[in-house]
Design a protein around this motif. Sequence first.
Motif, PDB file in Angstrom:
ATOM      1  N   UNK A   1       0.825  -1.216   0.000  1.00  0.00           N
ATOM      2  CA  UNK A   1       0.000   0.000   0.000  1.00  0.00           C
ATOM      3  C   UNK A   1       0.860   1.268   0.000  1.00  0.00           C
ATOM      4  N   UNK A   2       2.075   1.195   0.523  1.00  0.00           N
ATOM      5  CA  UNK A   2       2.956   2.371   0.484  1.00  0.00           C
ATOM      6  C   UNK A   2       3.352   2.708  -0.950  1.00  0.00           C
ATOM      7  N   UNK A   3       3.467   1.691  -1.794  1.00  0.00           N
ATOM      8  CA  UNK A   3       3.743   1.909  -3.210  1.00  0.00           C
ATOM      9  C   UNK A   3       5.111   2.479  -3.509  1.00  0.00           C
ATOM     10  N   UNK A   4       6.091   2.152  -2.665  1.00  0.00           N
ATOM     11  CA  UNK A   4       7.436   2.707  -2.854  1.00  0.00           C
ATOM     12  C   UNK A   4       8.483   1.630  -3.113  1.00  0.00           C
TER      13      UNK A   4
ATOM     14  N   UNK B   1      -6.499  -2.098   4.383  1.00  0.00           N
ATOM     15  CA  UNK B   1      -5.622  -0.936   4.245  1.00  0.00           C
ATOM     16  C   UNK B   1      -5.837  -0.262   2.892  1.00  0.00           C
ATOM     17  N   UNK B   2      -6.251   0.992   2.867  1.00  0.00           N
ATOM     18  CA  UNK B   2      -6.334   1.702   1.583  1.00  0.00           C
ATOM     19  C   UNK B   2      -4.944   2.125   1.131  1.00  0.00           C
ATOM     20  N   UNK B   3      -4.765   2.341  -0.162  1.00  0.00           N
ATOM     21  CA  UNK B   3      -3.467   2.849  -0.625  1.00  0.00           C
ATOM     22  C   UNK B   3      -3.143   4.178   0.039  1.00  0.00           C
ATOM     23  N   UNK B   4      -1.901   4.370   0.423  1.00  0.00           N
ATOM     24  CA  UNK B   4      -1.484   5.622   1.057  1.00  0.00           C
ATOM     25  C   UNK B   4      -1.472   6.737   0.016  1.00  0.00           C
ATOM     26  N   UNK B   5      -1.892   7.916   0.438  1.00  0.00           N
ATOM     27  CA  UNK B   5      -1.872   9.081  -0.458  1.00  0.00           C
ATOM     28  C   UNK B   5      -0.951  10.140   0.135  1.00  0.00           C
ATOM     29  N   UNK B   6      -0.127  10.727  -0.701  1.00  0.00           N
ATOM     30  CA  UNK B   6       0.817  11.731  -0.235  1.00  0.00           C
ATOM     31  C   UNK B   6       2.125  11.081   0.181  1.00  0.00           C
ATOM     32  N   UNK B   7       3.220  11.792  -0.073  1.00  0.00           N
ATOM     33  CA  UNK B   7       4.539  11.236   0.186  1.00  0.00           C
ATOM     34  C   UNK B   7       4.760  10.933   1.652  1.00  0.00           C
ATOM     35  N   UNK B   8       4.303  11.825   2.540  1.00  0.00           N
ATOM     36  CA  UNK B   8       4.526  11.619   3.970  1.00  0.00           C
ATOM     37  C   UNK B   8       3.865  10.326   4.437  1.00  0.00           C
TER      38      UNK B   8
ATOM     39  N   UNK C   1       4.165   4.692   6.143  1.00  0.00           N
ATOM     40  CA  UNK C   1       3.645   3.337   6.000  1.00  0.00           C
ATOM     41  C   UNK C   1       4.759   2.361   5.608  1.00  0.00           C
ATOM     42  N   UNK C   2       5.655   2.805   4.738  1.00  0.00           N
ATOM     43  CA  UNK C   2       6.782   1.962   4.333  1.00  0.00           C
ATOM     44  C   UNK C   2       7.687   1.650   5.518  1.00  0.00           C
ATOM     45  N   UNK C   3       8.086   2.676   6.256  1.00  0.00           N
ATOM     46  CA  UNK C   3       9.002   2.480   7.383  1.00  0.00           C
ATOM     47  C   UNK C   3       8.362   1.583   8.443  1.00  0.00           C
ATOM     48  N   UNK C   4       7.099   1.840   8.772  1.00  0.00           N
ATOM     49  CA  UNK C   4       6.413   1.004   9.753  1.00  0.00           C
ATOM     50  C   UNK C   4       6.294  -0.435   9.251  1.00  0.00           C
ATOM     51  N   UNK C   5       6.071  -0.590   7.953  1.00  0.00           N
ATOM     52  CA  UNK C   5       5.976  -1.923   7.374  1.00  0.00           C
ATOM     53  C   UNK C   5       7.274  -2.689   7.480  1.00  0.00           C
ATOM     54  N   UNK C   6       8.392  -2.025   7.223  1.00  0.00           N
ATOM     55  CA  UNK C   6       9.700  -2.682   7.308  1.00  0.00           C
ATOM     56  C   UNK C   6      10.006  -3.073   8.756  1.00  0.00           C
TER      57      UNK C   6
END
Length: 202
Positions: free
Chosen positions: A29-32, A96-103, A108-113
């Motif tokens: 969902x972070x899409x990064x 979980x909806x896709x995250x919107x906005x870079x922040x 979401x990416x950092x918490x996911x890792x």
Amino acid sequence: MREPGLGRRLPQLLAGLVLYGFSMAMMVRAGLGLDPWDVLHQGVARRTGLSFGTVVILVGAAVLLAWIPLRQRVGVGTLCNVVVIGVAADAGLAVLPPATGWAARIVLLVLGVVLNALAGALYVGAHLGPGPRDGLWVAIAARSGWSVRAVRTVIEVSVLAIGFVLGGSVGVGTVLYALAIGPLVQLFLPLVSARRPAGSRD
């Protein structure tokens, strides 16, 4: 101190696998960018129309079949890993909806890792058998004489390349995962590792 038995280790295993699958959904969902195996899972899912979690299960089962000629020992944790992580990943994607906005995406990416590392430490620390992908490179290293690091690198670079060609997401998250997951698991593992019962070969 009395050694923890299955009553302690099995719930820890299942909690770790559920959280692992949910952390995968967070990174999707972070899409990064995703870790190498999830790049492959996402690429196959996009090509086939299967859900992400279904592909995780099918790939895990296929990798497990490769254990047969390698004579790698299967544990209850191995079998649970094949199914539970994929189901949890699809459940996470459903809520979980896709995250919107870079922040939001970065958070979401950092918490996911971080959650992925904690979850990995939980299920590895239960000592009930490696996941199918982990067991694959351990078995190949044992049979080939190569180092685990070399075998793991070859396999992960290969699945990353295949997943990228299939349309999986490669990005900053892929790099962050590669750099952070080892140190984070090493940090969490002593805190959650269950000591093996006497005579255990898990």
